[in-house]
Design a protein around this motif. Structure first.
Motif: not given
Length: 259
Positions: A16-35
């Protein structure tokens, strides 16, 4: 849905393919906390590992114990078996409790879920406000003009052996229920379309096709969807030993709990 992928678990990680790292950066930018993040339907943990680059701890769950045996180990990722017999309260507590999770993801998985059970759990565990849920999948692969019609033929041959829930993925998540408020990454009925290019050998492409649940279901019914003749056709169209760019057409929905 555990049994659908148990028999392919050993090749799933390699195929199975690995997903682009940019996707996870984008999603992380949507949440104020990262716990805390929850990867539901983690499989072998491919997405969970990438989520851990942005969140201090990742809870990764799957209904398949066999898949979890092949999970990628990481100090920030904790894997848990979540059988279908688990109650809503048990799953909420396993993930972290009410109002505790910054990001919930389901990577090429949510179409297999009991949505009437999954979505209430998501609404309970997500932080309010601030928590985000994101689901995505891919279906069509594009390689070269000589290859694409054969790949289309293969996918059409899988339809009689598909679990009905898989049609959400084949319909590009356009019919997937998604009862969350949009955060600018698609919305119910209108997923965000994404490209996922990946350099791949023919051997890996063949492993990917072999890892499809419908291939195993067909085999159990005496039908070989990847016959020697068809594989030779694919290999001839591929055109040699070189790697090629395979583009996976992908679809994502992200949202927050409606308050």
């Amino acid at each position: 849905m555990a049994g659908l992928y148990d028999k392919q678990a050993a090749i799933y990680l390699d195929a199975r393919p690995r997903y682009p790292s940019e996707w996870f950066s984008m999603l992380a930018s949507l949440t104020p906390d990262h716990s805390l993040a929850w990867d539901a339907g983690t499989g072998n943990g491919q997405a969970a590992i990438d989520v851990s680059d942005h969140y201090k701890q990742v809870i990764a769950t799957d209904i398949s114990e066999e898949q979890l045996k092949h999970a990628i180990q990481h100090p920030q990722v904790k894997y848990f078996h979540s059988p279908s017999s688990m109650s809503e309260d048990e799953l909420v507590n396993l993930v972290g409790g009410e109002n505790s999770v910054d990001l919930v993801i389901a990577a090429t998985a949510v179409h297999w879920f009991d949505l009437e059970k999954f979505y209430p759990v998501v609404k309970r565990v997500l932080k309010k406000p601030g928590g985000v849920v994101a689901v995505w999948s891919y279906n069509v692969m594009q390689v070269i003009p000589e290859m694409d019609p054969l790949l289309k033929k293969f996918y059409e041959s899988t339809f009689p052996f598909q679990n009905p829930k898989a049609m959400y993925a084949y319909e590009c998540y356009k019919t997937l229920p998604f009862p969350f408020e949009s955060v600018g990454v698609g919305c119910e009925g209108q997923p965000l379309e994404l490209d996922m290019p990946m350099e791949m050998s023919f051997e890996r492409l063949l492993k990917l096709l072999s890892s499809a649940s419908a291939v195993n279901t067909a085999k159990e019914q005496g039908v070989n969807l990847l016959s020697e003749k068809f594989v030779k056709e694919l290999e001839s169209a591929w055109g040699g030993p070189e790697f090629r760019t395979v583009n996976f057409r992908s679809y994502m929905l992200a949202g927050k709990v409606k308050l």
